[in-house]
Design a protein around this motif. Structure first.
Motif, PDB file in Angstrom:
ATOM      1  N   GLU A 178       0.830  -1.199   0.000  1.00 14.97           N
ATOM      2  CA  GLU A 178       0.000   0.000   0.000  1.00 14.97           C
ATOM      3  C   GLU A 178       0.868   1.254   0.000  1.00 14.97           C
ATOM      4  OE1 GLU A 178      -2.953  -0.236  -0.553  1.00 14.97           O
ATOM      5  OE2 GLU A 178      -3.876  -1.976   0.384  1.00 14.97           O
ATOM      6  N   PRO A 179       0.513   2.246  -0.794  1.00 12.42           N
ATOM      7  CA  PRO A 179       1.283   3.503  -0.791  1.00 12.42           C
ATOM      8  C   PRO A 179       0.980   4.303   0.466  1.00 12.42           C
ATOM      9  CG  PRO A 179      -0.629   3.709  -2.214  1.00 12.42           C
ATOM     10  CD  PRO A 179      -0.603   2.276  -1.758  1.00 12.42           C
ATOM     11  N   PRO A 180       1.781   5.302   0.776  1.00 12.86           N
ATOM     12  CA  PRO A 180       1.492   6.153   1.932  1.00 12.86           C
ATOM     13  C   PRO A 180       0.186   6.926   1.751  1.00 12.86           C
ATOM     14  CG  PRO A 180       3.771   6.416   1.222  1.00 12.86           C
ATOM     15  CD  PRO A 180       3.066   5.639   0.152  1.00 12.86           C
ATOM     16  N   PHE A 181      -0.468   7.189   2.863  1.00 19.08           N
ATOM     17  CA  PHE A 181      -1.681   8.007   2.890  1.00 19.08           C
ATOM     18  C   PHE A 181      -1.250   9.457   3.059  1.00 19.08           C
ATOM     19  CE2 PHE A 181      -5.132  10.261   4.868  1.00 19.08           C
ATOM     20  CZ  PHE A 181      -6.301   9.691   4.391  1.00 19.08           C
ATOM     21  N   ASP A 182      -1.848  10.365   2.264  1.00 13.43           N
ATOM     22  CA  ASP A 182      -1.507  11.793   2.334  1.00 13.43           C
ATOM     23  C   ASP A 182      -2.517  12.505   3.237  1.00 13.43           C
ATOM     24  OD1 ASP A 182      -0.665  14.366   2.014  1.00 13.43           O
ATOM     25  OD2 ASP A 182      -0.843  14.408  -0.167  1.00 13.43           O
ATOM     26  N   LEU A 183      -2.068  12.935   4.414  1.00  7.99           N
ATOM     27  CA  LEU A 183      -2.964  13.637   5.344  1.00  7.99           C
ATOM     28  C   LEU A 183      -3.530  14.909   4.726  1.00  7.99           C
ATOM     29  CD1 LEU A 183      -0.820  13.311   8.599  1.00  7.99           C
ATOM     30  CD2 LEU A 183      -2.842  11.961   7.999  1.00  7.99           C
ATOM     31  N   ALA A 184      -2.762  15.550   3.847  1.00  5.50           N
ATOM     32  CA  ALA A 184      -3.217  16.797   3.243  1.00  5.50           C
ATOM     33  C   ALA A 184      -4.370  16.585   2.275  1.00  5.50           C
ATOM     34  CB  ALA A 184      -2.052  17.483   2.528  1.00  5.50           C
ATOM     35  N   SER A 185      -4.655  15.340   1.887  1.00  3.06           N
ATOM     36  CA  SER A 185      -5.741  15.066   0.941  1.00  3.06           C
ATOM     37  C   SER A 185      -7.109  15.053   1.623  1.00  3.06           C
ATOM     38  CB  SER A 185      -5.518  13.723   0.246  1.00  3.06           C
ATOM     39  OG  SER A 185      -5.650  12.634   1.169  1.00  3.06           O
ATOM     40  N   VAL A 186      -7.145  15.093   2.955  1.00  2.00           N
ATOM     41  CA  VAL A 186      -8.418  15.004   3.684  1.00  2.00           C
ATOM     42  C   VAL A 186      -9.131  16.344   3.655  1.00  2.00           C
ATOM     43  CG1 VAL A 186      -9.487  14.529   5.913  1.00  2.00           C
ATOM     44  CG2 VAL A 186      -7.487  13.209   5.177  1.00  2.00           C
ATOM     45  N   ASP A 187     -10.401  16.329   3.233  1.00  2.31           N
ATOM     46  CA  ASP A 187     -11.242  17.528   3.264  1.00  2.31           C
ATOM     47  C   ASP A 187     -11.718  17.707   4.707  1.00  2.31           C
ATOM     48  OD1 ASP A 187     -13.342  19.398   3.173  1.00  2.31           O
ATOM     49  OD2 ASP A 187     -13.932  18.799   1.154  1.00  2.31           O
ATOM     50  N   LEU A 188     -11.061  18.604   5.433  1.00  2.00           N
ATOM     51  CA  LEU A 188     -11.362  18.753   6.858  1.00  2.00           C
ATOM     52  C   LEU A 188     -12.740  19.361   7.101  1.00  2.00           C
ATOM     53  CD1 LEU A 188      -7.854  19.931   8.076  1.00  2.00           C
ATOM     54  CD2 LEU A 188      -8.880  17.672   8.323  1.00  2.00           C
ATOM     55  N   GLY A 189     -13.231  20.149   6.175  1.00  2.00           N
ATOM     56  CA  GLY A 189     -14.585  20.688   6.311  1.00  2.00           C
ATOM     57  C   GLY A 189     -15.625  19.589   6.247  1.00  2.00           C
ATOM     58  N   ALA A 190     -15.475  18.681   5.273  1.00  2.00           N
ATOM     59  CA  ALA A 190     -16.398  17.551   5.173  1.00  2.00           C
ATOM     60  C   ALA A 190     -16.250  16.631   6.382  1.00  2.00           C
ATOM     61  CB  ALA A 190     -16.134  16.779   3.883  1.00  2.00           C
ATOM     62  N   THR A 229     -20.150   8.236  21.511  1.00  2.00           N
ATOM     63  CA  THR A 229     -19.115   9.252  21.305  1.00  2.00           C
ATOM     64  C   THR A 229     -18.012   8.662  20.445  1.00  2.00           C
ATOM     65  OG1 THR A 229     -17.966   8.605  23.338  1.00  2.00           O
ATOM     66  CG2 THR A 229     -19.568  10.403  23.498  1.00  2.00           C
ATOM     67  N   ILE A 230     -17.235   9.529  19.823  1.00  2.00           N
ATOM     68  CA  ILE A 230     -16.149   9.076  18.958  1.00  2.00           C
ATOM     69  C   ILE A 230     -14.989   8.604  19.831  1.00  2.00           C
ATOM     70  CG2 ILE A 230     -14.494   9.789  17.194  1.00  2.00           C
ATOM     71  CD1 ILE A 230     -16.574  11.870  16.296  1.00  2.00           C
ATOM     72  N   SER A 231     -14.555   7.373  19.630  1.00  2.00           N
ATOM     73  CA  SER A 231     -13.431   6.841  20.404  1.00  2.00           C
ATOM     74  C   SER A 231     -12.101   7.127  19.723  1.00  2.00           C
ATOM     75  CB  SER A 231     -13.594   5.339  20.616  1.00  2.00           C
ATOM     76  OG  SER A 231     -13.617   4.644  19.362  1.00  2.00           O
ATOM     77  N   HIS A 232     -12.057   7.013  18.391  1.00  2.00           N
ATOM     78  CA  HIS A 232     -10.832   7.332  17.671  1.00  2.00           C
ATOM     79  C   HIS A 232     -11.119   7.457  16.185  1.00  2.00           C
ATOM     80  CE1 HIS A 232     -11.077   2.908  17.640  1.00  2.00           C
ATOM     81  NE2 HIS A 232     -10.278   2.902  16.590  1.00  2.00           N
ATOM     82  N   ILE A 233     -10.148   7.992  15.478  1.00  2.00           N
ATOM     83  CA  ILE A 233     -10.234   8.213  14.031  1.00  2.00           C
ATOM     84  C   ILE A 233      -8.984   7.620  13.405  1.00  2.00           C
ATOM     85  CG2 ILE A 233     -10.363   9.943  12.185  1.00  2.00           C
ATOM     86  CD1 ILE A 233     -11.533  11.873  14.316  1.00  2.00           C
ATOM     87  N   GLY A 234      -9.146   6.892  12.301  1.00  2.00           N
ATOM     88  CA  GLY A 234      -8.007   6.305  11.608  1.00  2.00           C
ATOM     89  C   GLY A 234      -7.899   6.811  10.174  1.00  2.00           C
ATOM     90  N   MET A 235      -6.673   6.898   9.676  1.00  2.00           N
ATOM     91  CA  MET A 235      -6.432   7.297   8.285  1.00  2.00           C
ATOM     92  C   MET A 235      -5.345   6.401   7.718  1.00  2.00           C
ATOM     93  SD  MET A 235      -6.485  11.485   8.516  1.00  2.00           S
ATOM     94  CE  MET A 235      -7.879  12.336   9.286  1.00  2.00           C
ATOM     95  N   GLN A 236      -5.690   5.667   6.651  1.00  2.00           N
ATOM     96  CA  GLN A 236      -4.728   4.761   6.022  1.00  2.00           C
ATOM     97  C   GLN A 236      -5.361   4.211   4.746  1.00  2.00           C
ATOM     98  OE1 GLN A 236      -4.056   1.416   8.599  1.00  2.00           O
ATOM     99  NE2 GLN A 236      -6.222   1.125   9.017  1.00  2.00           N
ATOM    100  N   PHE A 237      -4.624   3.379   4.020  1.00  2.00           N
ATOM    101  CA  PHE A 237      -5.180   2.682   2.865  1.00  2.00           C
ATOM    102  C   PHE A 237      -5.869   1.415   3.348  1.00  2.00           C
ATOM    103  CE2 PHE A 237      -3.080   5.515   0.067  1.00  2.00           C
ATOM    104  CZ  PHE A 237      -3.622   5.311  -1.197  1.00  2.00           C
ATOM    105  N   GLU A 238      -7.083   1.179   2.866  1.00  2.00           N
ATOM    106  CA  GLU A 238      -7.849  -0.025   3.169  1.00  2.00           C
ATOM    107  C   GLU A 238      -8.298  -0.648   1.854  1.00  2.00           C
ATOM    108  OE1 GLU A 238      -8.452  -1.508   5.908  1.00  2.00           O
ATOM    109  OE2 GLU A 238      -8.092  -0.074   7.529  1.00  2.00           O
ATOM    110  N   GLU A 239      -7.821  -1.857   1.595  1.00  2.00           N
ATOM    111  CA  GLU A 239      -8.193  -2.589   0.378  1.00  2.00           C
ATOM    112  C   GLU A 239      -7.948  -1.757  -0.875  1.00  2.00           C
ATOM    113  OE1 GLU A 239     -12.210  -3.829   0.922  1.00  2.00           O
ATOM    114  OE2 GLU A 239     -11.738  -5.206   2.566  1.00  2.00           O
ATOM    115  N   GLY A 240      -6.814  -1.091  -0.882  1.00  2.00           N
ATOM    116  CA  GLY A 240      -6.408  -0.341  -2.069  1.00  2.00           C
ATOM    117  C   GLY A 240      -6.914   1.075  -2.151  1.00  2.00           C
ATOM    118  N   ASP A 241      -7.737   1.509  -1.199  1.00  2.00           N
ATOM    119  CA  ASP A 241      -8.295   2.865  -1.257  1.00  2.00           C
ATOM    120  C   ASP A 241      -7.908   3.665  -0.014  1.00  2.00           C
ATOM    121  OD1 ASP A 241      -9.752   2.515  -3.702  1.00  2.00           O
ATOM    122  OD2 ASP A 241     -11.222   1.335  -2.568  1.00  2.00           O
ATOM    123  N   PRO A 242      -7.584   4.954  -0.174  1.00  2.00           N
ATOM    124  CA  PRO A 242      -7.324   5.798   0.999  1.00  2.00           C
ATOM    125  C   PRO A 242      -8.621   5.964   1.786  1.00  2.00           C
ATOM    126  CG  PRO A 242      -7.427   7.138  -0.982  1.00  2.00           C
ATOM    127  CD  PRO A 242      -7.477   5.716  -1.436  1.00  2.00           C
TER     128      PRO A 242
END
Length: 287
Positions: free
Chosen positions: A212-224, A242-255
């Motif tokens: 899997e390639p690296p995930f780009d944090l800058a690609s996240v639409d923070l407003g959405a 309540t929200i326990s945590h948030i994850g950002m990574q590639f899952e099954e080929g998709d960011p």
């Protein structure tokens, strides 16, 4: 002497300015785009004047602004140095007087007696080390809440400043801290874990597995993302969750951005998966 506007800013000055911008954003004085652009400007500011220009139009709580540090003004000359300077002047004047007296010619008229000079007050002893900073107000820096879009924005700004990019193999946000994995410096085949609590601390280095390639944090639409965070409990059908945590990574080929919700009282939990631009790709509700 440099003026306050041209005094070089420290990391703590930039961090304090971001805290003020967060307060303005939380009170509705700044919209999302304004907060984002000003925070980026604060993190790259070089002088106090640049930082002050970012918050001068905001109404900010006195309790918050009173706790922020300001650069110390240049200290006045030490008293010992001042006395040494006075003594040097006296020696020079005395030397000039001796030269004049020893020159050929009539004796000079006797000089009028100099007025008496009151002795200087004794210098009080330095306070004990334990009391030296007793009257200094503590510096309070609001922690970054990485379960909010604004907090993640601050995290990304600090991450870019630390590493020079916004690429991670994965990132997990837990509110008062976060964890990331990225390529180990100078070791393309290995990955480095970092923990974040206001700053980045390196953890273990392991072999990187997977294609899997690296995930780009800058690609996240923070407003959405902010909108999905507000309605996450309803979206995954976990009332009172309540929200326990948030994850950002590639899952099954998709960011993928994952938002995890749980209700500690009922034990119900679910999660929401999004694309970086905010499209919902999967919803998992309690079975």
């Amino acid at each position: 002497m440099a003026s306050r506007n041209t005094t070089r800013a420290r990391d703590i000055d930039r961090s304090n300015t971001c805290t003020l911008l967060d307060a303005g954003y939380g009170e509705g004085q700044l919209d999302f785009d304004e907060h984002k652009s000003r925070t980026a400007a604060a993190m790259s500011a070089r002088t106090l004047g640049e930082l002050e220009s970012l918050v001068t139009d905001l109404q900010l709580p006195t309790a918050l602004t009173d706790t922020l540090t300001v650069p110390n003004r240049p200290a006045p000359p030490r008293r010992g140095a001042l006395l040494a300077g006075v003594a040097a002047v006296v020696v020079v004047v005395g030397a000039v007087t001796l030269v004049l007296v020893n020159q050929d010619g009539p004796d000079p008229a006797p000089a009028a007696a100099a007025p008496a000079v009151a002795p200087l007050a004794p210098i009080p002893p330095a306070p004990p080390a334990s009391d030296k900073y007793a009257d200094v107000a503590p510096v309070v820096i609001a922690p970054i809440d990485t379960l909010t879009a604004a907090g993640i924005e601050q995290f990304i700004t600090k991450y870019r400043a630390k590493f020079g990019d916004t690429l991670v193999y994965d990132a997990y946000f837990y509110g008062d801290y976060a964890g990331v994995t990225r390529m180990a410096p100078g070791q393309p085949g290995n990955e480095q874990d970092y923990s974040f609590r206001g700053g980045f601390e390196p953890d273990s280095v392991t072999s990187h597995t997977g294609d899997e390639p690296p995930f780009d944090l800058a690609s996240v639409d923070l407003g959405a993302l902010a909108g999905h965070l507000l309605g996450a409990a309803e979206s995954v059908q976990v009332p009172g969750g309540t929200i326990s945590h948030i994850g950002m990574q590639f899952e099954e080929g998709d960011p993928t951005v994952s938002i995890y919700v749980n209700n500690e009282k009922t034990g119900a939990s679910g999660y929401l998966e999004l694309s970086p631009t905010g499209e919902v790709t999967r919803v998992s509700t309690p079975s």
